[in-house]
Design an enzyme around this catalytic site. Structure first.
Site, short mmCIF file in Angstrom:
data_model
loop_
_atom_site.label_atom_id
_atom_site.label_comp_id
_atom_site.label_asym_id
_atom_site.label_seq_id
_atom_site.Cartn_x
_atom_site.Cartn_y
_atom_site.Cartn_z
N ARG A 238 0.85 -1.18 0.00
CA ARG A 238 0.00 0.00 0.00
C ARG A 238 0.90 1.24 0.00
NH1 ARG A 238 -3.56 -2.69 -1.58
NH2 ARG A 238 -5.59 -3.12 -0.65
N GLU A 267 -2.99 8.33 -3.65
CA GLU A 267 -3.40 7.49 -4.77
C GLU A 267 -4.80 7.92 -5.18
OE1 GLU A 267 -4.15 2.83 -5.17
OE2 GLU A 267 -2.12 3.32 -4.53
N HIS A 286 -1.81 1.05 -9.66
CA HIS A 286 -2.37 -0.01 -8.81
C HIS A 286 -2.93 -1.16 -9.67
CE1 HIS A 286 -4.10 -0.67 -4.50
NE2 HIS A 286 -3.85 -1.82 -5.09
C1 DGY Z 1 -5.76 -5.91 -3.07
O1 DGY Z 1 -6.46 -6.87 -3.37
O2 DGY Z 1 -5.60 -5.53 -1.91
C2 DGY Z 1 -5.08 -5.22 -4.19
O3 DGY Z 1 -4.38 -4.11 -3.79
C3 DGY Z 1 -6.09 -4.90 -5.26
O4 DGY Z 1 -5.45 -5.03 -6.46
#
Ligand code: DGY
Length: 325
Positions: A238, A267, A286
């Protein structure tokens, strides 16, 4: 008895809506953008199930507006957008989408690691700009990947899949995690070190950890100062795992060789953000789990989580109220 209302915050891919329709009356936010917060708060009043994307914040305010809610199912493996304790206090079950995206996300980590190390995007720009005149002995030197040292921050499912890729590239792989993982160490041939050691000794560092209060800004200025000037940093976890301003400084001043980011803070990242403009930073929007097969599998797993919860059955992928690993 009327069918339970299932609120879906964005049209999911694949068969997810058909699966949900077997379990209740489905309402889907019809627009191709994240649902506005006030609309969602209004819509959840009678909902018994809430099917979310990682763009929605599920907190006490939202839950208070949904007195009949029994389950929140996130179409993501990461659930930092959900206040799990607030859900638990209200007896609301929480589901997510592990496993189905593991290899796809690890592939993206690897794509970024290779792209940054071998300056793939700079090479493409070079050709597109018409600057490719001849072969040159010192053109766009990168850093080696094979037979170097890989540091994986967070040895969960995705971290382990990244570590396996590293081993296949002949790398010495080390990891950090809150708890030792002896079975994985044995199976993968990796060793656990503390974060300072990992940062100071790795040629490539890949962040796969979940975002929690303890991991927020894990990679701050001091952490970046510890890294090698020839090292790369990849983030598929993240965005807020990294202090963005510190990373801009580190990349601009050559504290590290480069960075590959699938996730950012903020983001989305504005197009004129310094990270986008820096040649030694590769940013993608992402996309870690973004293949048709994986996104459809995530959407369908999240739907099956809803169906099971509404039937009072074990969910295929239910989360405990607090983090267990
Ligand atoms: C998740 O599933 O947490 C991813 O970041 C989405 O692509």
């Amino acid at each position: 008895m009327s069918a339970p209302l299932i609120v879906v915050t964005r049209r999911p891919p694949g068969r997810a809506l058909d699966i949900l329709a077997e379990a209740g009356e489905v309402w889907v936010w019809p627009e191709d953008r994240a649902i506005p917060r006030d609309v969602l708060i209004d819509r959840v009043h009678d909902a018994e199930a809430l099917y979310t994307m990682l763009t929605e914040r599920v907190d006490a305010e939202l839950l208070d507006a949904a007195p009949r809610l029994r389950v929140v199912s996130n179409m993501a493996v990461g659930v930092d957008n959900i206040d799990r304790e607030a859900c638990a206090r209200r007896g609301i079950r929480v589901g997510h989408t592990p496993d189905v995206l593991t290899e796809t996300t690890a592939d993206m980590a690897w794509a970024l690691l290779l792209a940054v190390s071998r300056r793939v995007v700079e090479g493409v720009d070079h050709v597109r700009a018409g600057r490719w005149r001849r072969w040159e002995p010192e053109l766009l030197w990168g850093v080696d990947v094979s037979s170097t040292t890989l540091g994986v921050v967070g040895l969960g499912r995705i971290g382990a899949a990244v570590a396996r890729r590293g081993r296949a590239f002949g790398m010495d792989v080390r990891y950090t995690s809150r708890r030792p993982k002896p079975a994985l160490e044995e199976a993968l041939g990796v060793s656990r070190v503390d974060l300072d050691t990992l940062l100071g000794t790795s040629d490539h560092v890949v962040l796969t950890a979940a975002l929690t209060p303890e991991t927020r800004y894990l990679i701050d200025r001091a952490a970046l100062e510890r890294m090698r000037p020839t090292a790369t940093l990849v983030n598929v976890g993240r965005g807020p795992l990294i202090d963005t301003d510190a990373l801009v400084t580190a990349l601009s001043e050559g504290w590290i060789f480069g960075a590959g980011l699938d996730v950012t803070d903020p983001e989305p990242l504005p197009a004129d953000h310094p990270l986008v403009e820096l040649p030694n930073c590769v940013v993608v929007p992402h996309l870690g789990s973004s293949t048709r097969r994986t996104r459809e599998a995530m959407a369908e797993l999240a739907a099956r989580n809803v169906v099971a919860a509404l039937a009072g059955e074990p969910m295929p992928a239910e989360l405990a109220a607090t983090r267990e690993s």
